[in-house]
Structure formats: structure tokens, C-alpha cells
Design a protein around this motif. Structure first.
Motif, mmCIF file in Angstrom:
data_model
loop_
_atom_site.group_PDB
_atom_site.id
_atom_site.type_symbol
_atom_site.label_atom_id
_atom_site.label_comp_id
_atom_site.label_asym_id
_atom_site.label_seq_id
_atom_site.Cartn_x
_atom_site.Cartn_y
_atom_site.Cartn_z
ATOM 1 N N HIS A 132 -21.643 -14.760 27.730
ATOM 2 C CA HIS A 132 -22.079 -13.809 27.394
ATOM 3 C C HIS A 132 -22.458 -13.550 25.833
ATOM 4 C CE1 HIS A 132 -20.296 -12.060 30.767
ATOM 5 N NE2 HIS A 132 -19.614 -12.537 30.755
ATOM 6 N N GLY A 133 -23.036 -14.648 25.311
ATOM 7 C CA GLY A 133 -23.802 -15.121 24.697
ATOM 8 C C GLY A 133 -23.819 -14.502 23.341
ATOM 9 N N ARG A 134 -24.891 -13.903 24.044
ATOM 10 C CA ARG A 134 -25.753 -12.785 22.653
ATOM 11 C C ARG A 134 -24.464 -11.608 22.297
ATOM 12 N NH1 ARG A 134 -30.505 -11.258 22.537
ATOM 13 N NH2 ARG A 134 -31.230 -12.423 24.253
ATOM 14 N N ARG A 135 -23.609 -11.169 22.822
ATOM 15 C CA ARG A 135 -22.798 -10.539 22.238
ATOM 16 C C ARG A 135 -21.137 -11.214 21.037
ATOM 17 N NH1 ARG A 135 -19.469 -6.051 22.479
ATOM 18 N NH2 ARG A 135 -17.347 -5.850 22.264
ATOM 19 N N ALA A 136 -20.862 -12.417 21.479
ATOM 20 C CA ALA A 136 -20.280 -13.435 20.994
ATOM 21 C C ALA A 136 -21.064 -14.271 19.568
ATOM 22 C CB ALA A 136 -19.561 -14.109 21.435
ATOM 23 N N GLY A 137 -22.119 -14.238 19.595
ATOM 24 C CA GLY A 137 -22.797 -15.396 18.488
ATOM 25 C C GLY A 137 -23.295 -14.098 17.929
ATOM 26 N N GLU A 138 -24.386 -15.084 17.153
ATOM 27 C CA GLU A 138 -24.890 -14.091 16.150
ATOM 28 C C GLU A 138 -25.942 -13.101 16.218
ATOM 29 O OE1 GLU A 138 -27.371 -17.101 13.919
ATOM 30 O OE2 GLU A 138 -25.386 -17.894 13.108
ATOM 31 N N GLU A 139 -26.500 -12.120 15.369
ATOM 32 C CA GLU A 139 -26.929 -10.650 16.284
ATOM 33 C C GLU A 139 -28.117 -11.167 16.307
ATOM 34 O OE1 GLU A 139 -26.947 -6.809 16.769
ATOM 35 O OE2 GLU A 139 -25.296 -7.945 15.081
ATOM 36 N N GLY A 140 -29.082 -10.610 17.315
ATOM 37 C CA GLY A 140 -30.031 -11.186 17.791
ATOM 38 C C GLY A 140 -30.158 -12.604 19.017
ATOM 39 N N GLY A 141 -29.724 -13.744 18.861
ATOM 40 C CA GLY A 141 -29.730 -14.785 19.494
ATOM 41 C C GLY A 141 -28.709 -15.042 20.154
ATOM 42 N N ARG A 142 -29.061 -16.266 21.093
ATOM 43 C CA ARG A 142 -27.736 -16.760 22.026
ATOM 44 C C ARG A 142 -27.144 -17.196 21.210
ATOM 45 N NH1 ARG A 142 -27.754 -13.945 26.028
ATOM 46 N NH2 ARG A 142 -26.070 -15.884 27.619
ATOM 47 N N THR A 143 -25.859 -17.169 21.719
ATOM 48 C CA THR A 143 -24.694 -18.514 21.113
ATOM 49 C C THR A 143 -25.199 -19.961 21.836
ATOM 50 O OG1 THR A 143 -23.076 -16.918 21.187
ATOM 51 C CG2 THR A 143 -22.463 -19.451 21.363
ATOM 52 N N THR A 144 -25.206 -20.621 20.843
ATOM 53 C CA THR A 144 -25.359 -22.270 21.291
ATOM 54 C C THR A 144 -24.385 -22.757 21.202
ATOM 55 O OG1 THR A 144 -24.725 -23.259 18.798
ATOM 56 C CG2 THR A 144 -27.252 -21.842 19.044
ATOM 57 N N GLU A 145 -24.324 -24.431 21.649
ATOM 58 C CA GLU A 145 -22.903 -25.290 21.880
ATOM 59 C C GLU A 145 -22.026 -25.075 20.858
ATOM 60 O OE1 GLU A 145 -20.655 -27.102 24.842
ATOM 61 O OE2 GLU A 145 -22.201 -25.994 24.802
ATOM 62 N N LYS A 146 -23.320 -25.329 20.085
ATOM 63 C CA LYS A 146 -21.876 -25.660 18.458
ATOM 64 C C LYS A 146 -21.293 -24.230 18.623
ATOM 65 C CE LYS A 146 -22.351 -27.523 13.866
ATOM 66 N NZ LYS A 146 -23.498 -27.537 13.002
ATOM 67 N N GLN A 147 -21.859 -22.794 18.606
ATOM 68 C CA GLN A 147 -21.285 -21.945 17.872
ATOM 69 C C GLN A 147 -19.793 -21.870 19.140
ATOM 70 O OE1 GLN A 147 -24.692 -20.034 18.242
ATOM 71 N NE2 GLN A 147 -24.730 -19.650 16.378
ATOM 72 N N ALA A 148 -20.757 -21.648 20.301
ATOM 73 C CA ALA A 148 -19.003 -21.860 21.140
ATOM 74 C C ALA A 148 -18.060 -22.658 20.942
ATOM 75 C CB ALA A 148 -19.987 -21.450 22.497
ATOM 76 N N ARG A 149 -18.012 -23.727 20.383
ATOM 77 C CA ARG A 149 -16.767 -24.924 20.108
ATOM 78 C C ARG A 149 -16.598 -24.609 18.514
ATOM 79 N NH1 ARG A 149 -15.445 -28.216 23.984
ATOM 80 N NH2 ARG A 149 -16.848 -27.829 25.441
ATOM 81 N N ALA A 150 -17.115 -23.560 17.629
ATOM 82 C CA ALA A 150 -16.554 -23.651 17.018
ATOM 83 C C ALA A 150 -16.010 -22.194 16.663
ATOM 84 C CB ALA A 150 -17.417 -23.140 15.726
ATOM 85 N N ARG A 151 -16.080 -21.682 18.073
ATOM 86 C CA ARG A 151 -15.422 -19.950 18.053
ATOM 87 C C ARG A 151 -14.200 -20.676 18.966
ATOM 88 N NH1 ARG A 151 -13.611 -14.954 17.746
ATOM 89 N NH2 ARG A 151 -13.905 -13.588 19.495
ATOM 90 N N ALA A 152 -14.223 -20.893 19.764
ATOM 91 C CA ALA A 152 -13.149 -21.730 20.840
ATOM 92 C C ALA A 152 -12.200 -22.144 19.885
ATOM 93 C CB ALA A 152 -13.500 -22.687 21.820
ATOM 94 N N GLY A 153 -12.769 -22.724 18.951
ATOM 95 C CA GLY A 153 -11.392 -23.486 18.000
ATOM 96 C C GLY A 153 -10.805 -22.151 17.267
ATOM 97 N N GLU A 154 -11.483 -21.522 16.853
ATOM 98 C CA GLU A 154 -11.164 -20.710 15.662
ATOM 99 C C GLU A 154 -10.179 -20.077 16.727
ATOM 100 O OE1 GLU A 154 -14.353 -18.329 14.658
ATOM 101 O OE2 GLU A 154 -15.137 -19.526 13.168
ATOM 102 N N LEU A 155 -10.357 -19.523 17.897
ATOM 103 C CA LEU A 155 -9.530 -18.309 19.396
ATOM 104 C C LEU A 155 -8.120 -19.335 18.901
ATOM 105 C CD1 LEU A 155 -12.334 -17.342 21.468
ATOM 106 C CD2 LEU A 155 -10.446 -16.247 20.270
ATOM 107 N N LEU A 156 -8.284 -20.493 18.904
ATOM 108 C CA LEU A 156 -7.146 -21.556 19.767
ATOM 109 C C LEU A 156 -6.349 -21.369 17.908
ATOM 110 C CD1 LEU A 156 -8.073 -24.191 21.681
ATOM 111 C CD2 LEU A 156 -6.777 -22.376 22.047
ATOM 112 N N GLU A 157 -7.084 -22.002 17.158
ATOM 113 C CA GLU A 157 -5.598 -21.188 16.061
ATOM 114 C C GLU A 157 -4.873 -19.692 15.914
ATOM 115 O OE1 GLU A 157 -4.993 -23.788 13.479
ATOM 116 O OE2 GLU A 157 -6.658 -24.645 14.399
ATOM 117 N N SER A 158 -5.802 -18.969 16.005
ATOM 118 C CA SER A 158 -6.428 -17.425 16.000
ATOM 119 C C SER A 158 -4.120 -17.089 17.069
ATOM 120 C CB SER A 158 -7.027 -16.501 16.742
ATOM 121 O OG SER A 158 -6.887 -16.044 17.782
ATOM 122 N N VAL A 159 -4.051 -17.616 17.980
ATOM 123 C CA VAL A 159 -3.274 -17.311 18.500
ATOM 124 C C VAL A 159 -1.471 -19.027 18.819
ATOM 125 C CG1 VAL A 159 -4.490 -16.501 20.714
ATOM 126 C CG2 VAL A 159 -3.964 -18.664 20.471
ATOM 127 N N GLY A 160 -1.878 -19.338 17.656
ATOM 128 C CA GLY A 160 -0.880 -20.645 17.427
ATOM 129 C C GLY A 160 -0.838 -21.758 17.734
#
Length: 349
Positions: A119-147
Motif C-alpha cells: 500500500h506504498g502510495r499512501r504510506a510513501g512520498e506524495e505521488g510515488g511508490r514506497t521503495t524498500e529502503k523507505q519501507a525499512r525506515a518506516r518499519a524502524g520508526e514504527l517499532l521505536e514509536s511503540v517502544g
């Protein structure tokens, strides 16, 4: 302003062994953005069936009718391609039992990255697909946000404690920045310290992100701490709804009173030493009569309750109760109390 989620006359019927079993019977609900709605009731009251039906997650044996309006769109008639887009990206679920919901042969990082890429278009940058690198970064942020430290992304579910796995499930639910989260018993089997942390986490997400949450639990104390409004279910129907604090402090329906009294009050030795229970068992949903489904277990039953249909009636500002005693002029006859033995046969008579 329209509600983010509006449920109208929702009915769910299971087909089993040549018979039909009504699990949810004509439920109406509304949920606004930034609001938390709690669903309470005994096991088998229809809470989880109701919640899973909102995103059409029930098995093929379930027949669902009514309307589930998400931002004005009826999800029950939406095409499957649309439902695929709604799930995760706009509405997600925190399932009961994180160990069974997580895939044991994949790392938690891979499981977090997958929905972000799909579902990268919603989670990624405006107008583009989410790359593997962006997804990994987002996953790390999510884990940190929940402790949970981001460095644990390469770990497998069995390497975490129960509380950590539950936090990971919440992170997965947030992966694509949904507007709605359905939390099905998110604190079940957790100790009280971890439970408090999970509830604080969910409350912070509602406050900071403005998402709507439907939280399911049989524990009224948890729902009272977490939710703005409560809806109590019995035998597939709503029997009471209203602001959580008002409903817990002064319940109108006898079933809600029984649920609230089943928990000891801290600092009250009388309630701790003699907690009030509820005799009998919930009724067989396939053999309900014309009257109130709670009549067989109700301590305040009246002779008309067995034959008079009930529905949610106004019971004060913002409150509703499916009890005949909520109607103006209903006789308050104290001698009409009804005692039964605590057995399944008595509950289903």
C-alpha cells in the motif's frame, strides 16, 4: 458533519449443520475521528463477530446484511479490489493473541515492511511508490514509536515477550497510517503493568494522530479507562450505550450493572470479599423468544419482559438502554424479582 464510521442495522447469521445462528442482530453504531468506542459483553455476545464484519473478515459461512458506511461508502457492497485498498491503508485490525497473528517464520521487520510496500502510495512520498529502503525506515520508526528498538527488526516473533509482541501488532496496524483501528482484546493475557503501557500507547495514538478506535473487551475497567463511549452487547444485540464514565457510574440496564459489579473495587473490602456475579449462561442465539433476551437472568424481570420486544430507547443525554424499565411510566414492582439456578438450562428457559 458525517461520522467516520456508521453502522446501520447490521446483522450477521452463521450457517452451521443445516441451521442458522444469528450472531449479531440489528446493531447500529457511529464512530467519529479521534474517538474511541468500547464494545463490552460476555464471551459469545457477538463483539468480535461485529468487529470483523466491518472489514468483511468473516468466513464464507457468515451472511452479513445492513450497512457499514466508512466515510459515506458502504463497505458491504464495495468491490473486493476496493476492500483490499481499505484494509491496512485506511482501516486495520489488532488481532487477539499476537503470537498466533504474527507469522513465526518471518522476521518482524519483513512483516512490517510487506503492507507498507503493498500500500506504498499512501504510506510513501506524495505521488510515488514506497521503495524498500523507505519501507525499512518506516518499519524502524514504527517499532521505536511503540517502544521496541528498531535494531530488533531481524528478530522473529518467538524472541519477544507477550507485551512486546502486542506492541508489534499495534505497529503493524499503524504501518499505512490508517484512519480506523479495530482492537480485539489487545490486552488479553498481559500482566497489569504491560496492560497499562499498551492502553497508554493506544490513547496517545488517538490523541496525537486523530484516528478512530473500536476496542473490544469483556473487561469494563479497561474500556472505562480507554474509551470515550461504551456499547454493551448481549445475545448479539446492543443493550446499552453512552458516555463511558456515565455508563459505568450509573448503568441503566441490569446486564450492565451485573458486569460492572463483577469486578472488585479497589479500597472497598466488601466488594473484594463478595464480588457480585451473574447466574446462568448466555442464551442460545438460535432459540431466542419474542421478549427481552436477558429476561431469564435478570434480577428485575417483570412478567411482560418475556413477551414484549425490546429495542434501544433514550435513557438520558447521549444514552440508550434496551430495557422496558427505561420507558416512562413502566411500573417499578419490587416483588417481581426473578431467581434462577446458575445453570445453562435455567438461562435458556
Amino acid at each position: 458533519m458525517n461520522a467516520m464510521l456508521e453502522v446501520r442495522d447490521l446483522k450477521v447469521t452463521y450457517r452451521s449443520g443445516g441451521r442458522t445462528v444469528p450472531a449479531v442482530r440489528g446493531v447500529d453504531l457511529t464512530l467519529d475521528a479521534g474517538q474511541t468506542l468500547g464494545l463490552a459483553g460476555e464471551s459469545g455476545s457477538g463483539k468480535s463477530t461485529l468487529a470483523m464484519s466491518l472489514l468483511r473478515l468473516l468466513p464464507a459461512a457468515a451472511e452479513v446484511t445492513g450497512q457499514v458506511l466508512y466515510q459515506g461508502e458502504d463497505l458491504l457492497t464495495a468491490k473486493w479490489s476496493r476492500m483490499r485498498a481499505v484494509r491496512w491503508a485506511e482501516a486495520s485490525v489488532v488481532f487477539q493473541g499476537a503470537m498466533t497473528a504474527l507469522n513465526p517464520v518471518h522476521t518482524i521487520g519483513d512483516q512490517l515492511v510487506e503492507p507498507i510496500l503493498l500500500h506504498g502510495r499512501r504510506a510513501g512520498e506524495e505521488g510515488g511508490r514506497t521503495t524498500e529502503k523507505q519501507a525499512r525506515a518506516r518499519a524502524g520508526e514504527l517499532l521505536e514509536s511503540v517502544g521496541v528498538p528498531a535494531r530488533r527488526m531481524r528478530s522473529y516473533p518467538h524472541e519477544f515477550s507477550g507485551g512486546q509482541r502486542q506492541r508489534i501488532m499495534i505497529a503493524m496496524a499503524l504501518a499505512c497510517r490508517p484512519n480506523l483501528i479495530i482492537a480485539d482484546e489487545p490486552t488479553t493475557a498481559l500482566d497489569v503493568m504491560v496492560q497499562a503501557q499498551i492502553l497508554d500507547l493506544l490513547s496517545g495514538l488517538v490523541r496525537d494522530e486523530g484516528i478512530g478506535v473500536i476496542m473490544i473487551s469483556h473487561d469494563l475497567s479497561v474500556l472505562g479507562q480507554m474509551c470515550d463511549r461504551l456499547a454493551v452487547m448481549y445475545a448479539g444485540e446492543l443493550v446499552e450505550s453512552g458516555p463511558s464514565r456515565q455508563l459505568l457510574d450509573a448503568p441503566e440496564h441490569p446486564y450492565t450493572r451485573a458486569l460492572s459489579r463483577a469486578f472488585p473495587t479497589i479500597g472497598d473490602p466488601a466488594s473484594r470479599m463478595a464480588p457480585a456475579g451473574l447466574p446462568g449462561d448466555p442464551p442460545d442465539p438460535s432459540a431466542l423468544g419474542a421478549g427481552c433476551p436477558f429476561a431469564a437472568r435478570c434480577p428485575d424481570v417483570h412478567e411482560v419482559c418475556d413477551s414484549t420486544p425490546v429495542e434501544l430507547w433514550p435513557a438520558g443525554p447521549g444514552r440508550q438502554s434496551a430495557c422496558l424499565r427505561a420507558l416512562p411510566g413502566f411500573p417499578n414492582i419490587s416483588t417481581a424479582r426473578h431467581e434462577i439456578e446458575p445453570s445453562a438450562e435455567g438461562a435458556r428457559s
